[in-house]
Design a protein around this motif. Structure first.
Motif, PDB file in Angstrom:
ATOM      1  N   UNK A  83      53.554  36.180  53.419  1.00 33.99           N
ATOM      2  CA  UNK A  83      52.398  35.422  52.944  1.00 33.99           C
ATOM      3  C   UNK A  83      51.374  36.401  52.388  1.00 33.99           C
ATOM      4  N   UNK A  84      50.857  36.099  51.209  1.00 29.33           N
ATOM      5  CA  UNK A  84      49.751  36.855  50.628  1.00 29.33           C
ATOM      6  C   UNK A  84      48.563  35.926  50.465  1.00 29.33           C
ATOM      7  N   UNK A  85      47.436  36.274  51.072  1.00 23.44           N
ATOM      8  CA  UNK A  85      46.207  35.496  50.946  1.00 23.44           C
ATOM      9  C   UNK A  85      45.179  36.327  50.183  1.00 23.44           C
ATOM     10  N   UNK A  86      44.607  35.756  49.125  1.00 20.61           N
ATOM     11  CA  UNK A  86      43.636  36.455  48.286  1.00 20.61           C
ATOM     12  C   UNK A  86      42.368  35.606  48.237  1.00 20.61           C
ATOM     13  N   UNK A  87      41.220  36.216  48.577  1.00 19.42           N
ATOM     14  CA  UNK A  87      40.002  35.415  48.748  1.00 19.42           C
ATOM     15  C   UNK A  87      38.789  36.005  48.047  1.00 19.42           C
ATOM     16  N   UNK A  88      37.755  35.179  47.990  1.00 16.70           N
ATOM     17  CA  UNK A  88      36.526  35.574  47.307  1.00 16.70           C
ATOM     18  C   UNK A  88      35.867  36.758  47.996  1.00 16.70           C
ATOM     19  N   UNK A  89      34.933  37.349  47.292  1.00 21.15           N
ATOM     20  CA  UNK A  89      34.307  38.584  47.738  1.00 21.15           C
ATOM     21  C   UNK A  89      33.745  38.490  49.149  1.00 21.15           C
ATOM     22  N   UNK A  90      34.115  39.454  49.969  1.00 26.66           N
ATOM     23  CA  UNK A  90      33.607  39.507  51.342  1.00 26.66           C
ATOM     24  C   UNK A  90      32.133  39.904  51.377  1.00 26.66           C
TER      25      UNK A  90
END
Length: 280
Positions: A83-90
């Motif tokens: 699984x690869x999860x890519x998210x908005x800027x931390x």
């Protein structure tokens, strides 16, 4: 090899595109007073903007909980190799941290990788789409992560607001604070750099701002993908998309997406933006 790609609702990827690419979208939350809605699930963009414009309550937003991500990871992990999860800027949201916590808590046997895109909206969306396309081509986790990281270095997102008022009310002005002093005299433009909102330009009219958007987009040539975003002006977005068609290889065309409820809390009505991926 089956790599599942996960992102959050601030990616603003059109739902039909997310479905076709097998992207799982975890919603953030938008709250009006005592009512909380999951972005794009319990409230549509049309419903949100109607309420934003006509209502007297300023909405707030919040990230998904680690439990929200844990549920998604556990569901996907049953038949995924990774699984690869890519998210908005931390730097502007705790969403990435929630995903990292869920990764640490998950009992799934497959590896989980979580990336901070340092982007918003279709700046994030372009990265996720590139990763999902690599996954659909049978790429390994390492290969899909490499594609995502490569796209992170090439992704751009910038926007023209009818007013900076919503961004200021939401406490997300950040590096764009320099625009606030002339908030009533300009149509503010911002760009995402290093995971934060930065000022881009201060056109005096919206028409000049749209022209400036085109100039900025052309400055990133050559590009391989372009998305035009809007909050409440699909006609303007369509015209802008047509004007930017020349940036892409023959046979390709920009697509149009919408600032969803969570990002719409800060863009407000009338906003137009561009997300693009520069060619390698």
């Amino acid at each position: 090899m089956t790599v599942k790609v996960v992102t959050d609702s601030t990616s603003d990827i059109p739902p039909e595109m997310a479905r076709s690419l097998g992207i799982t979208v975890v919603p953030l939350n938008v709250t009006f007073g005592t009512e909380t809605f999951r972005d794009g699930v319990d409230i549509s963009a049309d419903q949100f903007y109607d309420r934003l414009i006509s209502g007297s309550v300023t909405p707030t937003t919040s990230q998904p909980s680690p439990g929200d991500f844990l549920q998604v990871f556990d569901e996907l992990g049953g038949d995924a190799d990774a699984i690869l999860a890519v998210h908005l800027s931390s730097k502007e949201s705790g969403t990435y941290n929630s995903a990292v916590q869920a990764k640490d808590q998950s009992d799934v046997r497959c590896p989980i990788e979580v990336l901070d895109s340092e982007q918003f909206s279709m700046g994030l969306g372009m990265i996720v789409i590139a990763a999902a396309q690599a996954a659909s081509d049978g790429g390994s986790l390492d290969e899909v992560v490499a594609v995502a990281r490569g796209a992170m270095a090439r992704s751009q997102c910038f926007a023209l607001f009818d007013t900076l008022d919503y961004l200021q009310r939401g406490g997300r002005v950040g590096k764009a604070q320099a625009l606030v002093g002339s908030i009533l005299k300009i149509k503010p433009m911002i760009i995402i750099r290093d995971g934060r909102v930065h000022p881009l330009a201060k056109p005096r009219t919206f028409r000049k701002g749209v022209a400036r958007l085109q100039e900025v987009a052309r400055g990133f040539e050559p590009v391989e993908s372009v998305c035009v975003l809007h909050s409440t002006t699909p006609d303007i977005a369509g015209e802008l998309a047509e004007a930017l068609r020349e940036l892409l290889p023959e046979g390709s065309a920009p697509f149009v997406a919408r600032f969803g409820p969570v990002l719409g809390t800060y863009t407000g009505p009338g906003a137009v933006g561009i997300g693009l991926l520069r060619a390698e």
